[in-house]
Design a protein around this motif. Structure first.
Motif: not given
Length: 711
Positions: A401-423
């Motif tokens: 899961a950490l490996d997948l999350l790291n892949l998502c962060v490297n691909h589009d960190p802005s999308a991950v930040r937006v998702f986290m802020l929405s929580q």
């Protein structure tokens, strides 16, 4: 074949006893080709071929002289084997040099010249040239369709089989591979292997290993696929267990495939060929990386890599074309939310593992295709599954899961930040990443989560100031204090963990804070002021683990490197260098990273002439550091301190003594360059350079020592 003059000199000496064909006749104009390590034919030059029969030594030779400068492009003694030479079409003759194992070819400008040389090659070997017909790529007799007569597959014939497959010309590889597949020759060899293994005939089993190694190095993808298909692969790996070089430690590849590795089919594929491709890819990867890495030549290694690559691309294309596969995986994972039974947890772990495998496969895709695949994962809300996956009791699932999350962060960190802020208001995903750093017992997971957090908090990856402000403000207001509790003396009592886990947490958080100091400006500055962070980190310098003390030194160096008087006043007020100097003294004569890092910190202070820090060090620690003379850093700091004091006393004017020294120096230079001194009258005085400690590696945990105060 020899580049040079050895054959040429002998040919000139025997010219009177030799018959010569070729000379400068246009029909004997040829290009010389050589098969390179990449399996491609490279052009060695153009010239005129000569065929010479040297009767005194009962041998024949072919020479090619360059048409540009008459240099020798080729010298080859004619090979007497019946099948040594192949004629391709009307204008090409190819062969393999027996001594250098180099594949060569001559391409003639005219078919008449090729026919002439071919007839002479056949004549000296006693072969009727009309019995050997040339092959054509677009003809039914081409190599692609030509059926060859392979050696009979039986135990008594193993030596002949090994010799046949061990010396295959590149031009014969394709027809041999096609014939092997058409005759089902591999199954015949496998039947022999079973018989030999039952009788434990080790010598012949070693021959079987070398035969199948030769089959792999024939370097034909169709043959590789035949070796690794469902019917043959387990027996082929059984044959590869009998490597004569590993006789004392026989590997057990079959046991690995039967009892160790397990394939879990998490979801059904629309096309059954996907499953076959996945199995074959795994077997080829195992063959390349485990079974034969020592014996593969570059060309075969490249072919295996290409087959694996294209199979991976095919798998990913079929997965992407399956519209129901990805949505089904996410829906199934979410349906298991809140279920704590072993079966449900295992299904979740399998889904995460499959997603990780697909993401790893996507790395072979072109950038556009990979981006489209990752976008598809985002469109199906992959980020929503991480809260459950990161708290999974299975360590392997958490790491995936950490490996997948790291892949998502490297691909589009802005999308991950937006998702986290929405929580809001609890921000569970960001909170879980912080908890991984603090409390996960796996050291690798702590490091992985640290890299994810570092990437998320990197201002350079934040596109908009609004995003930067919101996310950084959230982190400093809600999560920053949670991180630094690890420095509290009672942390291990409040959060039970081992000493090793606590040390790793301290180290990675100290590295994170160093990153924040360098990139977060005023936010981290005021946080440091409110929470006394510098003093807490300076206390880490008393830790027994040197990597933690070194991380603390790096943090202090980052603060100094900003040249910010805010940090300087704070350090002076709290006497932050007390722990640093104690660490330096405790490190004593050991010449290691701690020694170098501390000296580098003081050297930076000196070079940047940070007046307040120079005064602080000189007034408080001159007695502790004065005896350090193996580098001139500290003596230069004391000198700089005196100059700064004198400069302040004179009200900013350069002292008279300094002015006089500069004037005298300029006068001396003018006198020197105005002298008309002959070069041979100039005298040089050798000034010995001050020696310093050399950077040398030291083994184990031993540190190189040298006497304090010795230059």
């Amino acid at each position: 074949r020899v580049h040079g003059g050895s054959f040429a000199a002998r040919a000139n000496n025997m010219h009177k006893t030799a018959t010569n064909t070729g000379a400068s006749d246009p029909k004997f104009r040829v290009k010389v080709y050589e098969l390179n390590e990449e399996g491609e034919w490279s052009d060695k030059g153009t010239g005129n071929v000569q065929f010479q029969v040297v009767q005194s030594v009962d041998a024949a030779y072919m020479f090619v002289h360059s048409e540009e400068n008459s240099s020798l492009l080729l010298e080859s003694k004619v090979i007497m084997d019946d099948d040594a030479y192949q004629r391709q079409g009307d204008t090409i003759i190819s062969w393999n040099e027996p001594f250098t194992r180099q594949d060569l070819a001559l391409s003639f400008a005219e078919s008449a010249g090729c026919q002439d040389i071919w007839e002479k090659l056949c004549a000296v070997r006693g072969i009727d040239p009309n019995m050997v017909q040339p092959t054509y790529e677009d003809d039914s007799s081409s190599h692609h369709h030509q059926h060859l007569n392979l050696p009979p597959a039986n135990v008594a014939n193993l030596g002949t089989i090994l010799q046949y497959f061990g010396d295959v010309s590149p031009l014969n590889r394709e027809p041999i591979a096609a014939t092997i597949i058409q005759d089902d020759y591999i199954k015949q060899l496998i039947a022999i292997f079973k018989t030999l293994e039952e009788t434990n005939d080790v010598e012949r089993l070693h021959q079987m290993f070398m035969i199948f190694r030769s089959l792999v190095t024939i370097n034909e993808s169709s043959l590789l696929e035949q070796l690794m298909n469902d019917d043959n692969y387990i027996h082929v790996f059984g044959i590869f267990e009998y490597d004569p070089e590993l006789a004392s430690c026989k590997p057990n590849h079959r046991d690995f495939f039967k009892n160790v590795v397990r394939f879990r089919q998490v979801s059904a594929f629309q096309k059954p060929t996907v499953l076959n491709s996945i199995h074959q890819n795994f077997r080829l990867q195992y063959l390349k990386d485990v079974v034969l890495p020592r014996v593969l030549d570059d060309a075969t290694f490249g072919t295996l890599t290409n087959v694996i690559f294209f199979t991976s691309v095919e798998i990913m294309q079929q997965i992407q074309s399956d519209a129901s596969l990805i949505p089904d995986l996410f829906n199934r994972f979410r349906s298991l939310h809140g279920l704590n039974d072993a079966q449900s947890r295992q299904q979740q772990a399998d889904i995460i593992g499959m997603l990780q495998e697909m993401c790893n496969l996507s790395k072979v895709l072109q950038i556009d295709a990979r981006t489209a695949f990752l976008k598809m994962l985002n469109d199906h809300s992959i980020l929503s599954i991480f809260e459950d996956a990161l708290t999974h009791p299975n360590l392997k699932c958490r790491v995936s899961a950490l490996d997948l999350l790291n892949l998502c962060v490297n691909h589009d960190p802005s999308a991950v930040r937006v998702f986290m802020l929405s929580q809001e208001p609890n921000y569970p995903l960001l909170d879980e990443v912080v908890k991984k750093i603090l409390h996960d017992p796996d050291q690798g997971s702590k490091g992985h989560a640290t890299e994810i957090l570092r990437r998320l908090l990197d201002p350079d990856s934040m596109d908009q100031s609004l995003e930067k402000n919101r996310f950084l403000n959230l982190f400093y207001e809600v999560f920053m204090e949670k991180l630094i509790v690890v420095f509290n003396p009672n942390f291990i009592k409040d959060h039970p963990c081992t000493k090793a886990e606590l040390n790793v947490a301290k180290h990675v958080i100290c590295e994170l804070l160093t990153f924040f100091v360098m990139h977060h400006g005023y936010r981290v500055k005021y946080f440091v002021l409110r929470n006394n962070v510098v003093s807490k980190i300076c206390e880490l310098m008393s830790e027994d683990e040197r990597y933690i003390a070194l991380a603390a030194v790096r943090f202090l160096r980052a603060c100094i490197g900003l040249k910010d008087e805010f940090y300087f006043r704070y350090m002076i007020k709290n006497d932050s260098f007390a722990s640093l100097v104690q660490l330096f003294k405790r490190n004593s004569t050991k010449y290691n990273l701690i020694n170098s890092a501390i000296i580098d910190l003081f050297e930076f202070i000196r070079k940047a002439n940070l007046k307040s820090m120079i005064a602080y060090v000189a007034q408080n620690y001159q007695a502790d550091l004065r005896h350090i003379t193996y580098v001139d850093t500290f003596s230069a700091i004391w000198l700089e301190y005196e100059k700064n004091r004198e400069f302040a006393v004179t009200g900013g004017q350069i002292p008279e003594t300094v002015q006089e020294q500069e004037i005298n120096s300029r006068d001396a230079e003018e006198i020197y360059f105005s002298r008309d001194t002959p070069d041979n009258d100039v005298e040089f005085t050798e000034v010995p350079a001050q020696a310093g400690p050399a950077l040398v590696p030291y083994t184990d945990d031993e540190d190189t020592t040298f006497p304090m105060g010795q230059s």
